[in-house]
Design a protein around this motif. Structure first.
Motif, short mmCIF file in Angstrom:
data_model
loop_
_atom_site.label_atom_id
_atom_site.label_comp_id
_atom_site.label_asym_id
_atom_site.label_seq_id
_atom_site.Cartn_x
_atom_site.Cartn_y
_atom_site.Cartn_z
N PRO A 163 0.84 -1.21 0.00
CA PRO A 163 0.00 0.00 0.00
C PRO A 163 0.87 1.26 0.00
CG PRO A 163 -0.74 -1.55 1.70
CD PRO A 163 0.55 -2.09 1.16
N GLY A 164 0.47 2.22 -0.79
CA GLY A 164 1.19 3.50 -0.81
C GLY A 164 2.32 3.54 -1.83
N PHE A 165 2.60 2.41 -2.47
CA PHE A 165 3.64 2.38 -3.51
C PHE A 165 2.95 2.30 -4.86
CE2 PHE A 165 5.71 0.89 0.29
CZ PHE A 165 7.02 1.34 0.22
N ARG A 166 3.04 3.39 -5.61
CA ARG A 166 2.29 3.48 -6.88
C ARG A 166 3.20 3.18 -8.07
NH1 ARG A 166 -2.30 5.54 -7.68
NH2 ARG A 166 -1.70 6.91 -9.39
N HIS A 167 2.94 2.05 -8.70
CA HIS A 167 3.80 1.59 -9.80
C HIS A 167 3.14 1.82 -11.15
CE1 HIS A 167 6.39 -0.66 -6.94
NE2 HIS A 167 5.26 -0.88 -6.29
N ASP A 168 3.89 2.39 -12.10
CA ASP A 168 3.43 2.42 -13.49
C ASP A 168 3.65 1.01 -14.06
OD1 ASP A 168 2.84 5.06 -13.30
OD2 ASP A 168 4.66 5.77 -14.32
N LEU A 169 2.55 0.31 -14.28
CA LEU A 169 2.70 -1.11 -14.62
C LEU A 169 3.47 -1.33 -15.91
CD1 LEU A 169 -0.66 -2.87 -13.70
CD2 LEU A 169 1.41 -2.50 -12.36
N PHE A 170 3.23 -0.50 -16.93
CA PHE A 170 3.86 -0.73 -18.23
C PHE A 170 4.60 0.53 -18.66
CE2 PHE A 170 -0.34 -2.90 -18.00
CZ PHE A 170 0.13 -4.15 -17.65
N ALA A 171 3.92 1.43 -19.37
CA ALA A 171 4.58 2.66 -19.82
C ALA A 171 4.81 3.61 -18.65
CB ALA A 171 3.72 3.34 -20.88
N MET A 172 5.93 4.32 -18.71
CA MET A 172 6.22 5.26 -17.63
C MET A 172 6.59 6.64 -18.15
SD MET A 172 8.81 4.81 -14.39
CE MET A 172 10.40 4.95 -15.18
N ASN A 173 7.41 6.69 -19.20
CA ASN A 173 7.91 7.97 -19.69
C ASN A 173 6.85 8.67 -20.55
OD1 ASN A 173 9.36 10.07 -20.79
ND2 ASN A 173 10.63 8.77 -22.10
N LEU A 174 6.41 9.84 -20.11
CA LEU A 174 5.39 10.58 -20.86
C LEU A 174 6.00 11.75 -21.65
CD1 LEU A 174 2.48 10.72 -18.23
CD2 LEU A 174 3.07 8.90 -19.84
N GLY A 175 7.31 11.69 -21.84
CA GLY A 175 7.98 12.81 -22.52
C GLY A 175 7.42 13.09 -23.90
N LEU A 176 7.13 12.01 -24.66
CA LEU A 176 6.58 12.20 -26.00
C LEU A 176 5.24 12.92 -25.94
CD1 LEU A 176 7.00 8.92 -28.09
CD2 LEU A 176 7.76 11.21 -28.69
N PHE A 177 4.42 12.54 -24.94
CA PHE A 177 3.10 13.15 -24.82
C PHE A 177 3.23 14.63 -24.44
CE2 PHE A 177 -0.95 14.02 -22.60
CZ PHE A 177 -1.83 13.62 -23.58
N ALA A 178 4.15 14.88 -23.49
CA ALA A 178 4.32 16.26 -23.03
C ALA A 178 4.70 17.19 -24.18
CB ALA A 178 5.38 16.31 -21.93
N GLY A 179 5.45 16.64 -25.16
CA GLY A 179 5.88 17.49 -26.27
C GLY A 179 5.06 17.30 -27.53
N SER A 180 3.92 16.63 -27.42
CA SER A 180 3.19 16.24 -28.64
C SER A 180 2.32 17.35 -29.20
CB SER A 180 2.31 15.03 -28.32
OG SER A 180 1.25 15.42 -27.46
N SER A 219 8.84 11.96 -5.84
CA SER A 219 8.84 11.21 -4.58
C SER A 219 7.42 10.87 -4.11
CB SER A 219 9.58 12.00 -3.50
OG SER A 219 8.94 13.25 -3.32
N SER A 220 6.43 11.48 -4.75
CA SER A 220 5.06 11.26 -4.29
C SER A 220 4.55 9.86 -4.58
CB SER A 220 4.11 12.29 -4.93
OG SER A 220 3.88 11.96 -6.28
N ARG A 221 5.33 9.06 -5.32
CA ARG A 221 4.85 7.73 -5.69
C ARG A 221 5.06 6.69 -4.60
NH1 ARG A 221 5.73 6.71 -12.02
NH2 ARG A 221 5.09 8.76 -12.76
N ALA A 222 5.76 7.05 -3.55
CA ALA A 222 6.00 6.09 -2.46
C ALA A 222 5.90 6.84 -1.14
CB ALA A 222 7.38 5.47 -2.63
N PRO A 223 5.65 6.10 -0.06
CA PRO A 223 5.61 6.76 1.26
C PRO A 223 6.93 7.47 1.54
CG PRO A 223 4.80 4.49 1.41
CD PRO A 223 5.33 4.67 0.03
N ASP A 224 6.89 8.41 2.48
CA ASP A 224 8.08 9.21 2.80
C ASP A 224 9.32 8.36 3.01
OD1 ASP A 224 7.05 11.63 2.54
OD2 ASP A 224 6.87 12.11 4.69
N GLY A 225 10.37 8.73 2.31
CA GLY A 225 11.64 8.04 2.51
C GLY A 225 11.74 6.70 1.79
#
Lengths: 522, 526
Positions: free
Chosen positions: A49-66, A383-389
């Motif tokens: 709980p509290g650990f948020r994983h991108d199951l497959f795609a992670m890098n959204l750089g292409l989208f950000a610049g699309s 860092s927001s994808r996992a609990p503190d530390g």
């Protein structure tokens, strides 16, 4: 129930098409068999709980610049889309404790190259200059339907600006193998290996023709624009797309599997769901799915063009991928240096020869003795994808067989992925351990997805292929997904195809969805 | 001899074709060769035992007898004694477990044989070779024609008009397919896959290379149409015929004459060549070089100011995998443990598609392949005159050998630290090959009379244009073929000097014994 357009599948290209059409006043309905929208963009707490994983795609750089983002970015931001930018993009550590990496700082990258070879520092500067000249033309090419009338003025502009030699040179780059391009550009085997690893992301081993472009573009685009992750998880993008779509009056049906695409007088007119419900589309049915599925299953009785059906069904998937998600106390302590903890991606792929061997083992059905491991460090950026530390790792094991016929190391017996995946994940983590001793002790939890698990999660990830099909030259450009059908049309009037299997291919760039929607609403 | 019109440097098949055709066009030609004999990769010699004539390197002339060059020269060469020997069974494959397949020169029979392996594979074969036949004008124009030319442009425009753009795109998309994709998707039988997979190696490609499927289909078509002929009496007879023809047209051949440089004349053109002994030969019309780009630009043209970027292109020119040749003199004809292989001209020994892929990849990575793909030629079955009566010759070619050895994929052969081929490595590797061969032949040890191996380094020592033992004049991948062979700046067979021309395997249409570049240049100089 009537729509102007029905979209089958809620991958980001389907959603992008839906958003753009809805914005032009079309009434759109999206149908998704899973309980969550997003296709290969999924974020889930799969370890602890509290650990948020991108199951497959992670890098959204292409989208950000699309181009899609340029058209709809403001509204999407209003609906919560936010990025976490990565200035230190990718790196490769080597067994001798050295490393090379690419950050959003040209002089820093040049200094790193200088530590290996003065000539390569110069080569890096030249390549950066070349990218400045190439970029407008190459991105225009990647952002245009294939083929299109726009390509003529585009080619003319390139010709005027750069000359005929540039065009011949660029055509040669498009068909070159990573090794050919890298050998003629750099001296250092380490710099070559760092770049060549990107080829494997699109099914290009170092010696496969057509694989040079991606390592070049990824390195130079990252240096110029950096990378972008979704703030809090890649699904922030899907949430924004779906929320904006609803505001525009679009409807999303989840847990709604399309059984069949309906036709009347030869034209696609709607869909029938697995539960028997039927929906009509007066202007378009857009399938955001693999061509094999559309032509092999959804078009009951075929498209009416047997030759095209055969080609679509023969569309070749890329090799399989395994995902290992790790929850951990801290990032790996890289022997090569703490600076590596800042990078979004590391490739454990120390030489072209080893990548070449892995690829051929996988094609022959063998579990590679030493696979290529892509280590994503999302919490280094966000860092927001996992609990503190705490931290997570996103491990992608590249180029695996979908069906196991043996083990390149002769250790793992058996051919069943379900039975072998944990043992293989152990091999992967043991490799990581050699680059970052002590990491094993930091692991709090892990979740392993074999190539077959990937397909179970999403049938478009056929055999664990996360590319929507190999990008080899015979399946790219004019030939994606099949020669003559690269403009999203199909032999069935009113039925269109989008997604990674269509031009311009894999990656979270919304290219095909946006281009088709623009063509339809013109 | 008065000053010749053209000096031709090198004497491989392209140089010979070019010299013969120019001579017939009334030009005076002087052909200079640094070796003690002409022929390039064509060389036949008694290298094992007296009375056994071996083709040391190239042996199969299917690309020659189907070429436009041969069409133009056949009558003249025949007059000077050239004859070919044929077999009904040009090719076959033999797997480690003894399963085999053989193809004949009859398409329908081949379809039936492939259907025996797996139902449907026969129909696929007919469709594949039928496709080559249907597309022949376009296909052979691109594979063998002058690319930067009006006829090619016109043909492409006509094809686009006739087929429509979508069908033309389909043609090119299909042409780019790798052999693995083609074989896995279309052939059910692993024996059928194993039959065609090794052939891509003979075009300098691997099963995963772009356009390797197209090359395999073209070869299948050519083997059915023309078989796998060899020269009666050995390749030397073909050289003798060319030499006689060139002499007849007033040309001259000088062997043992090493050209060290092309001489600059006034006005930026070449005026001739200089030999190693300091003598000069004046060429009135031009100098034609049938060598690698490395030889041409870094040696012969070193004194010329080169256009910007050319030095980089020369430095970046890549050579392909090495070749390894192994020859046997046998006291008796080999008795294969699998039936039906006695008359096969070229038999591949391979574990199959994955085996070819693995071995090719190992060689590409600098490793001695663990299980190499072995091409076994049986010249005695086609031409009994090559050896004593009742005896036999085996011609083995291993198209997957590292140029520079980094290790042994089997982990058994110790490799010199400098990566060079030594005699010990060569013989140890030949032993590995011999063990595979002997596994398939009854009592091989008792019929073996002598063997002789040539490593990639030995081949290069014999012919300076076989860099690292690469018999194809350079890597044959897409980015170094067609419009881009040898360089992206190349236009047909011209160089940056107006009257210096470049032909040979390093130039379009590449390797093989088709004589294509020599033919095209002779046409262009008419």
């Amino acid at each position: 129930m009537n729509y102007d357009a029905i979209i089958v599948g809620s991958g980001h290209n389907g959603l992008a098409a839906a958003v753009h059409l809805a914005r032009q006043g079309w009434k759109v309905g999206v149908f998704e068999r899973n309980k969550v929208a997003g296709g290969a963009v999924q974020t889930r707490e799969v370890t602890l709980p509290g650990f948020r994983h991108d199951l497959f795609a992670m890098n959204l750089g292409l989208f950000a610049g699309s181009p899609f983002m340029r058209a709809h970015g403001e509204a999407l931001t209003r609906h919560g889309l936010a990025f976490a930018g990565a200035g230190d993009c990718f790196a490769t550590p080597f067994a001798d404790g050295s490393w090379f990496g690419v950050s959003m700082d040209k002089e820093k990258n040049i200094a790193r190259a200088q530590s290996f070879s003065a000539k390569d520092a110069e080569a890096w500067r030249n390549l950066s200059d070349r990218f400045g000249r190439d970029a407008p033309h190459i991105f225009a090419l990647l952002g245009s339907p294939m083929p299109s009338r726009d390509l003529l003025p585009l080619g003319w502009k390139a010709w005027r600006a750069q000359g005929a030699a540039w065009i011949i040179d660029t055509l040669k780059l498009l068909v070159s193998s990573p090794r050919a391009f890298l050998d003629q550009t750099f001296d250092s085997e380490k710099i070559k290996a760092t770049l060549a690893a990107w080829g494997l992301h699109l099914d290009f081993a170092p010696d496969i023709a057509g694989g040079a472009l991606f390592p070049y573009l990824e390195a130079m685009a990252d240096q110029s624009f950096g990378m972008a992750l979704g703030k809090g998880g890649a699904d922030v993008m899907i949430k924004a797309l779906t929320s904006y779509l609803k505001e525009l009056g679009g409807e999303i049906h989840l847990d709604a599997e399309v059984l069949r695409i309906d036709r009347s007088a030869g034209r696609a007119t709607g869909v029938t769901l697995a539960d028997g419900r039927q929906f009509q589309a007066t202007r378009a049915v857009i399938a955001n799915a693999l061509p094999q599925a559309v032509f092999g299953r959804l078009l009951d009785g075929g498209s009416g063009d047997a030759e095209t059906d055969r080609r679509m069904k023969a569309f070749r998937p890329g090799p399989g991928t395994m995902m290992i998600h790790v929850a951990c106390d801290g990032l790996p302590d890289w022997t090569a240096g703490d600076e590596l903890k800042r990078f979004a991606y590391l490739h454990l792929a120390p030489s072209l020869d080893m990548m070449s061997r892995v690829y051929h083992e996988a094609l022959a059905g063998l579990l590679p003795a030493e696979p290529v491991v892509v280590v994503g460090q999302p919490t280094a950026i966000d860092s927001s994808r996992a609990p503190d530390g705490k931290h997570i790792l996103w491990l992608q094991v590249r180029v695996l067989p979908a069906e196991i016929r043996g083990d390149g190391k002769s250790e793992i017996t058996g051919t069943d992925w379900d039975q072998n995946k944990e043992a293989y994940a152990d091999r992967v983590l043991a490799i990581l351990e050699t680059y970052a001793p002590g990491f094993g002790a930091k692991i709090l939890g892990r979740a392993v997805f074999s190539p077959i698990d990937l397909e179970r999660e999403n049938p478009n990830l056929l055999g664990g292929d996360n590319l929507g099909g190999s990008h080899h030259l015979s399946q790219n450009f004019l030939f994606r997904p099949a020669p003559g059908w690269s403009r999203y049309k199909t032999p069935v009037p009113g039925l269109y195809l989008v997604g990674a299997s269509t031009w311009p291919g894999a990656g979270v760039g919304a290219g095909s969805g946006f281009m088709l929607a623009k063509m339809l609403s013109k | 001899m008065a000053d010749p019109d053209y000096v031709i440097v090198g004497s491989g098949i392209n140089a010979l074709v070019c010299a013969a055709l120019l001579g017939r066009q009334g030009k005076r030609v002087l052909l200079v060769e640094r070796n003690d004999r002409i022929g390039g990769c064509i060389r036949s010699e008694e290298i094992t035992a007296p009375g056994y004539v071996h083709d040391v390197m190239a042996t199969t002339f299917v690309l020659f007898i189907t070429s436009p060059a041969y069409a133009a020269l056949a009558a003249d060469l025949g007059r000077h004694g050239l004859e070919f020997c044929h077999t009904d069974h040009p090719s076959g494959v033999l797997l480690p477990d003894g399963r085999s397949a053989v193809i004949s020169m009859k398409r329908v029979a081949n379809g039936a044989a492939l259907d025996q392996l797996a139902s449907g594979d026969g129909a696929q074969h007919l469709a594949d070779v039928g496709g080559v036949e249907r597309n022949a004008p376009l296909l052979f124009a691109l594979l063998g024609g002058q690319l930067w030319s009006w006829p090619t442009a016109k043909l492409l425009a006509q094809e686009a008009w006739r087929r429509g753009p979508r069908q033309l795109a389909r043609f090119f998309g299909e042409a780019l397919t790798p052999a693995r994709t083609w074989l896995e998707a279309n052939y059910q039988s692993d024996v059928a896959q194993a039959l065609w997979a090794p052939w891509v190696l003979h075009t300098g490609l691997g099963p995963e290379s772009a356009y390797s499927a197209q090359m395999a289909k073209v070869i299948a078509f050519a083997l059915e149409a023309a078989g796998a002929p060899i020269v009666k009496g050995g390749g030397q007879k073909l050289l003798d015929a060319f030499a006689a023809l060139i002499a007849e047209t007033g040309g001259e051949i000088r062997t043992g004459a090493d050209v060290v440089s092309v001489l600059a004349g006034s006005g930026g053109v070449a005026r001739g060549v200089q030999l190693a002994d300091g003598s000069e030969i004046i060429a009135k019309s031009g100098v034609i070089c049938s060598v690698t780009p490395t030889q041409l630009y870094e040696r012969l043209l070193q004194s010329f100011d080169k256009p910007q970027g050319l030095a980089d292109e020369v430095r970046n020119y890549r050579y392909g995998k090495g070749n390894f040749q192994l020859h046997y003199a046998l006291k008796a004809k080999p008795r294969w443990l699998s039936p039906g292989l006695d008359k096969v001209a070229l038999l591949h020994l391979t574990p199959g598609l994955d085996g070819v892929s693995k071995a090719a990849n190992e060689a590409e990575r600098g490793m001695l392949p663990e299980v190499p793909t072995i091409c076994v030629g049986q010249p005695h079955a086609l031409d009994p005159s090559r050896c004593p009566e009742g005896a036999a010759i085996l011609w083995l070619q291993l198209p997957e050998a590292p140029r520079h050895i980094k290790g042994d994929a089997a982990g058994k052969i110790a490799v010199p630290a400098d990566g060079a081929w030594s005699e010990a490595v060569r013989e140890a590797y030949a032993d590995r090959v011999e063990a595979i061969l002997a596994h398939h032949i009854t009592d091989f040890a008792s019929i073996k009379l002598a063997r002789r191996a040539y490593s990639p380094a030995d081949l290069q020592a014999m012919n300076v244009n076989l860099v690292g033992g690469d018999p194809y004049g350079g890597f044959c991948g897409l980015d170094q073929s067609f419009l881009w062979r040898p360089f992206k700046s190349s236009v047909n067979h011209r160089t940056f000097i107006r009257n210096v021309y470049h032909i040979g395997a390093s130039t379009h249409p590449g390797a093989g014994l088709g004589g294509g570049s020599g033919f095209m240049l002779a046409q262009a100089l008419r």
